[in-house]
Scaffold this motif. Structure first.
Motif, PDB file in Angstrom:
ATOM      1  N   LEU A  70       0.833  -1.196   0.000  1.00 45.81           N
ATOM      2  CA  LEU A  70       0.000   0.000   0.000  1.00 45.81           C
ATOM      3  C   LEU A  70       0.874   1.255   0.000  1.00 45.81           C
ATOM      4  O   LEU A  70       1.812   1.371   0.784  1.00 45.81           O
ATOM      5  N   GLN A  71       0.558   2.171  -0.905  1.00 47.82           N
ATOM      6  CA  GLN A  71       1.145   3.505  -0.918  1.00 47.82           C
ATOM      7  C   GLN A  71       0.059   4.501  -0.487  1.00 47.82           C
ATOM      8  O   GLN A  71      -1.089   4.134  -0.281  1.00 47.82           O
ATOM      9  N   ARG A  72       0.411   5.767  -0.402  1.00 45.82           N
ATOM     10  CA  ARG A  72      -0.577   6.759   0.037  1.00 45.82           C
ATOM     11  C   ARG A  72      -1.727   6.900  -0.961  1.00 45.82           C
ATOM     12  O   ARG A  72      -2.875   7.099  -0.577  1.00 45.82           O
ATOM     13  N   ASN A  73      -1.396   6.796  -2.274  1.00 46.33           N
ATOM     14  CA  ASN A  73      -2.424   6.980  -3.290  1.00 46.33           C
ATOM     15  C   ASN A  73      -2.626   5.768  -4.186  1.00 46.33           C
ATOM     16  O   ASN A  73      -3.279   5.881  -5.223  1.00 46.33           O
ATOM     17  N   SER A  74      -2.066   4.622  -3.824  1.00 50.30           N
ATOM     18  CA  SER A  74      -2.205   3.448  -4.691  1.00 50.30           C
ATOM     19  C   SER A  74      -1.986   2.169  -3.894  1.00 50.30           C
ATOM     20  O   SER A  74      -1.499   2.198  -2.765  1.00 50.30           O
ATOM     21  N   ARG A  75      -2.360   1.072  -4.513  1.00 52.52           N
ATOM     22  CA  ARG A  75      -2.026  -0.252  -3.982  1.00 52.52           C
ATOM     23  C   ARG A  75      -1.350  -1.026  -5.094  1.00 52.52           C
ATOM     24  O   ARG A  75      -1.693  -0.896  -6.266  1.00 52.52           O
ATOM     25  N   TRP A  76      -0.334  -1.823  -4.716  1.00 56.98           N
ATOM     26  CA  TRP A  76       0.423  -2.607  -5.683  1.00 56.98           C
ATOM     27  C   TRP A  76       0.103  -4.084  -5.468  1.00 56.98           C
ATOM     28  O   TRP A  76       0.293  -4.617  -4.370  1.00 56.98           O
ATOM     29  N   VAL A  77      -0.329  -4.742  -6.523  1.00 53.62           N
ATOM     30  CA  VAL A  77      -0.719  -6.142  -6.456  1.00 53.62           C
ATOM     31  C   VAL A  77       0.310  -6.982  -7.206  1.00 53.62           C
ATOM     32  O   VAL A  77       0.545  -6.764  -8.397  1.00 53.62           O
ATOM     33  N   SER A 134      15.155 -11.775 -12.241  1.00 54.66           N
ATOM     34  CA  SER A 134      15.750 -12.384 -11.050  1.00 54.66           C
ATOM     35  C   SER A 134      15.741 -11.454  -9.851  1.00 54.66           C
ATOM     36  O   SER A 134      15.637 -11.903  -8.709  1.00 54.66           O
ATOM     37  N   ARG A 135      15.835 -10.161 -10.113  1.00 56.92           N
ATOM     38  CA  ARG A 135      16.002  -9.198  -9.035  1.00 56.92           C
ATOM     39  C   ARG A 135      14.707  -8.509  -8.608  1.00 56.92           C
ATOM     40  O   ARG A 135      14.603  -8.030  -7.478  1.00 56.92           O
ATOM     41  N   LEU A 136      13.752  -8.401  -9.520  1.00 54.73           N
ATOM     42  CA  LEU A 136      12.581  -7.568  -9.271  1.00 54.73           C
ATOM     43  C   LEU A 136      11.293  -8.366  -9.365  1.00 54.73           C
ATOM     44  O   LEU A 136      11.234  -9.397 -10.033  1.00 54.73           O
ATOM     45  N   GLN A 137      10.261  -7.863  -8.709  1.00 55.47           N
ATOM     46  CA  GLN A 137       8.924  -8.444  -8.755  1.00 55.47           C
ATOM     47  C   GLN A 137       7.977  -7.406  -9.356  1.00 55.47           C
ATOM     48  O   GLN A 137       7.939  -6.260  -8.899  1.00 55.47           O
ATOM     49  N   PRO A 138       7.209  -7.760 -10.382  1.00 57.59           N
ATOM     50  CA  PRO A 138       6.236  -6.793 -10.911  1.00 57.59           C
ATOM     51  C   PRO A 138       4.983  -6.717 -10.046  1.00 57.59           C
ATOM     52  O   PRO A 138       4.484  -7.727  -9.554  1.00 57.59           O
ATOM     53  N   TYR A 139       4.481  -5.489  -9.896  1.00 57.04           N
ATOM     54  CA  TYR A 139       3.243  -5.230  -9.164  1.00 57.04           C
ATOM     55  C   TYR A 139       2.332  -4.365 -10.045  1.00 57.04           C
ATOM     56  O   TYR A 139       2.763  -3.318 -10.545  1.00 57.04           O
ATOM     57  N   ARG A 140       1.123  -4.797 -10.211  1.00 55.51           N
ATOM     58  CA  ARG A 140       0.142  -3.978 -10.927  1.00 55.51           C
ATOM     59  C   ARG A 140      -0.296  -2.823 -10.040  1.00 55.51           C
ATOM     60  O   ARG A 140      -0.646  -3.007  -8.872  1.00 55.51           O
ATOM     61  N   VAL A 141      -0.274  -1.610 -10.570  1.00 54.39           N
ATOM     62  CA  VAL A 141      -0.669  -0.421  -9.828  1.00 54.39           C
ATOM     63  C   VAL A 141      -2.177  -0.234  -9.963  1.00 54.39           C
ATOM     64  O   VAL A 141      -2.719  -0.204 -11.074  1.00 54.39           O
ATOM     65  N   GLU A 142      -2.841  -0.101  -8.822  1.00 47.79           N
ATOM     66  CA  GLU A 142      -4.289   0.065  -8.798  1.00 47.79           C
ATOM     67  C   GLU A 142      -4.652   1.228  -7.876  1.00 47.79           C
ATOM     68  O   GLU A 142      -3.841   1.648  -7.048  1.00 47.79           O
ATOM     69  N   PRO A 143      -5.866   1.755  -7.980  1.00 47.58           N
ATOM     70  CA  PRO A 143      -6.324   2.748  -7.000  1.00 47.58           C
ATOM     71  C   PRO A 143      -6.260   2.178  -5.595  1.00 47.58           C
ATOM     72  O   PRO A 143      -6.339   0.955  -5.394  1.00 47.58           O
ATOM     73  N   LEU A 144      -6.104   3.051  -4.621  1.00 47.54           N
ATOM     74  CA  LEU A 144      -5.900   2.617  -3.244  1.00 47.54           C
ATOM     75  C   LEU A 144      -7.006   1.691  -2.755  1.00 47.54           C
ATOM     76  O   LEU A 144      -6.758   0.732  -2.023  1.00 47.54           O
ATOM     77  N   GLN A 145      -8.250   1.944  -3.161  1.00 52.30           N
ATOM     78  CA  GLN A 145      -9.374   1.112  -2.742  1.00 52.30           C
ATOM     79  C   GLN A 145      -9.620  -0.059  -3.679  1.00 52.30           C
ATOM     80  O   GLN A 145     -10.639  -0.736  -3.570  1.00 52.30           O
ATOM     81  N   PRO A 389      -5.857   5.774 -22.603  1.00 46.33           N
ATOM     82  CA  PRO A 389      -5.855   4.872 -21.438  1.00 46.33           C
ATOM     83  C   PRO A 389      -4.450   4.376 -21.101  1.00 46.33           C
ATOM     84  O   PRO A 389      -3.575   4.291 -21.966  1.00 46.33           O
ATOM     85  N   LEU A 390      -4.277   4.008 -19.840  1.00 49.27           N
ATOM     86  CA  LEU A 390      -2.958   3.652 -19.332  1.00 49.27           C
ATOM     87  C   LEU A 390      -3.057   2.536 -18.311  1.00 49.27           C
ATOM     88  O   LEU A 390      -3.977   2.505 -17.488  1.00 49.27           O
ATOM     89  N   ARG A 391      -2.083   1.608 -18.368  1.00 43.54           N
ATOM     90  CA  ARG A 391      -1.862   0.624 -17.312  1.00 43.54           C
ATOM     91  C   ARG A 391      -0.404   0.697 -16.883  1.00 43.54           C
ATOM     92  O   ARG A 391       0.485   0.913 -17.704  1.00 43.54           O
ATOM     93  N   LEU A 392      -0.159   0.509 -15.585  1.00 41.45           N
ATOM     94  CA  LEU A 392       1.186   0.613 -15.037  1.00 41.45           C
ATOM     95  C   LEU A 392       1.496  -0.578 -14.132  1.00 41.45           C
ATOM     96  O   LEU A 392       0.617  -1.068 -13.403  1.00 41.45           O
ATOM     97  N   TRP A 393       2.758  -1.008 -14.164  1.00 36.82           N
ATOM     98  CA  TRP A 393       3.282  -2.012 -13.231  1.00 36.82           C
ATOM     99  C   TRP A 393       4.604  -1.486 -12.695  1.00 36.82           C
ATOM    100  O   TRP A 393       5.503  -1.126 -13.477  1.00 36.82           O
ATOM    101  N   VAL A 394       4.776  -1.452 -11.389  1.00 40.05           N
ATOM    102  CA  VAL A 394       6.078  -1.090 -10.830  1.00 40.05           C
ATOM    103  C   VAL A 394       6.908  -2.367 -10.711  1.00 40.05           C
ATOM    104  O   VAL A 394       6.380  -3.471 -10.460  1.00 40.05           O
TER     105      VAL A 394
END
Length: 398
Positions: A70-77, A134-145, A389-394
């Motif tokens: 959880l971030q202040r304005n998003s959740r990462w799945v 190997s080093r990173l894990q992808p997380y889908r960025v979604e609205p906080l709720q 439209p946009l989709r993001l993954w950190v």
């Protein structure tokens, strides 16, 4: 079994900083395919994964393990790598240039990875892709709720204009450095007062950097936050310089396009639409521009041959890379984070690795990004049209 080979080659490459050995190892790795699966076990370096039973192919790194962040304005799945559209086909070396810039001022989370990022700058796509998995894990960025993970992509650019060091020959609109008496965080004169009140003019006296011919170009430059100037000096010589953002007058930003729309003056509030309105109403230019009370001030920077290949410094404090830097809401995605971006629209199709290196007053929310497209008229035309439209993954360290 070739997948195990590329992972072993990656281990050797990153374990030895010597340039000669690194180049030799790169040659040894050159024939491996670019689609590189691996292991989801977090270790100092990836251990080659065992083939999946009966396939001869190593299982995907892509296991979606770990909790929601959880971030202040998003959740990462957490998601598998296979969810990232176009991951196997991106030219990762282009993004590596932007990542190297982020490593000039890395945050605490990514600082320990920067030596590896630097060594991999001479790696090929297969090695870079294997390292990411190997080093990173992808997380889908979604609205906080939670809910819809579809957001909005816009674009911005660095304008490029002809300017003069002294007023004259039709160039009479000044761009200023920070004036005397301006205190950060405190409101100063609004745009109209700065142009008309004697006390404001006195504070700006001698703070002129350059003069433009078109006040609308000056407004555009202030909205974008920086620009390249082809400056004619008093001796007739020309220099290419950058005017970088230095601060503003503490007044709220108001969109002149929105003002025109709300009054029914235009149906097209893009810059071409605004300019068309101005051509029909030249006597109302000041009325239009004064609707935005915010006045932006600049500082001048030299543009050397190396600097000219990058954009201005973003909020992270590093130069932006055209096509590989984005502005984000830092309460959703921290600066310096690698991000997978996917956007399809009538103006552009994007599936690529970018770096979160900037922000902006209009860039608010979980799935929101402003895409830096470069400089000049062509970049400006694209930036003025892009809204899709946009989709993001950190991509976050394991």
């Amino acid at each position: 079994m070739r997948h195990q080979g590329v992972l072993r080659c990656l281990q050797l490459f990153l374990a030895r900083p010597a340039a000669a050995l690194a180049l030799a190892l790169l040659g040894a790795c050159a024939s491996v395919p670019e689609s590189v699966p691996g292991t989801s076990t977090p270790q100092a370096w990836p251990t080659p994964a065992s083939p999946a039973p009966g396939t001869g192919v190593a299982p995907d790194y892509a296991g979606s393990t770990g909790p929601v962040i959880l971030q202040r304005n998003s959740r990462w799945v957490p998601v598998p790598w296979t969810e990232l559209p176009g991951f196997d086909s991106d030219a990762l070396f282009e993004a590596w240039n932007a990542w190297l810039k982020s490593c000039e001022r890395p945050g605490a989370v990514f600082a320990s990875l920067c030596p590896e990022v630097r060594r991999l700058s001479i790696g090929d796509n297969a090695m870079q892709r294997a390292w990411l998995q190997s080093r990173l894990q992808p997380y889908r960025v979604e609205p906080l709720q939670g809910g819809q993970a579809l957001g909005l992509l816009t674009a911005y650019f660095e304008p490029e204009f002809a300017a003069r060091r002294q007023p004259g020959d039709g160039s009479n609109t000044p761009l200023y450095q920070l004036p005397a008496g301006l205190s950060p965080g405190k409101p100063w004169f609004n745009r109209r007062d700065a142009e008309t009140l004697p006390q404001a003019q006195a504070a700006l006296q001698g703070r002129e950097l350059v003069y433009l011919a078109d006040p609308v170009d000056a407004m555009l430059l202030q909205i974008q936050g920086s620009g390249r100037m082809r400056v004619t000096e008093p001796d007739g010589q020309q220099r290419l310089v950058r005017l970088a953002y230095a601060g503003h007058n503490g007044q709220p930003y108001q969109s002149i396009g929105r003002w025109l729309l709300d009054r029914g003056e235009v149906r097209d509030a893009t810059w071409p639409g605004i300019r068309a309105w101005i051509n029909r109403n030249p006597q109302r230019v000041n009325e239009l521009l004064w609707q935005n009370p915010r006045l932006v001030f600049f500082k001048e920077e030299a543009l050397g041959e190396f600097d000219a290949g990058f954009g201005p410094r973003g909020a992270q404090g590093v130069p932006l890379t055209p096509g590989r830097s984005i502005a984000v809401d830092p309460n959703s995605i921290p600066y310096g984070t690698p991000v997978w971006l996917a956007s399809e629209g009538p103006n552009l199709s994007l599936q690529r690795l970018v770096m979160a290196q900037d922000t902006g007053s209009a860039i608010v929310g979980a799935v929101r990004a402003d895409y830096f497209v470069g400089w000049g008229a062509q970049a400006g035309d694209l930036a003025g049209r892009l809204k899709q439209p946009l989709r993001l993954w950190v991509l976050w360290p394991k």
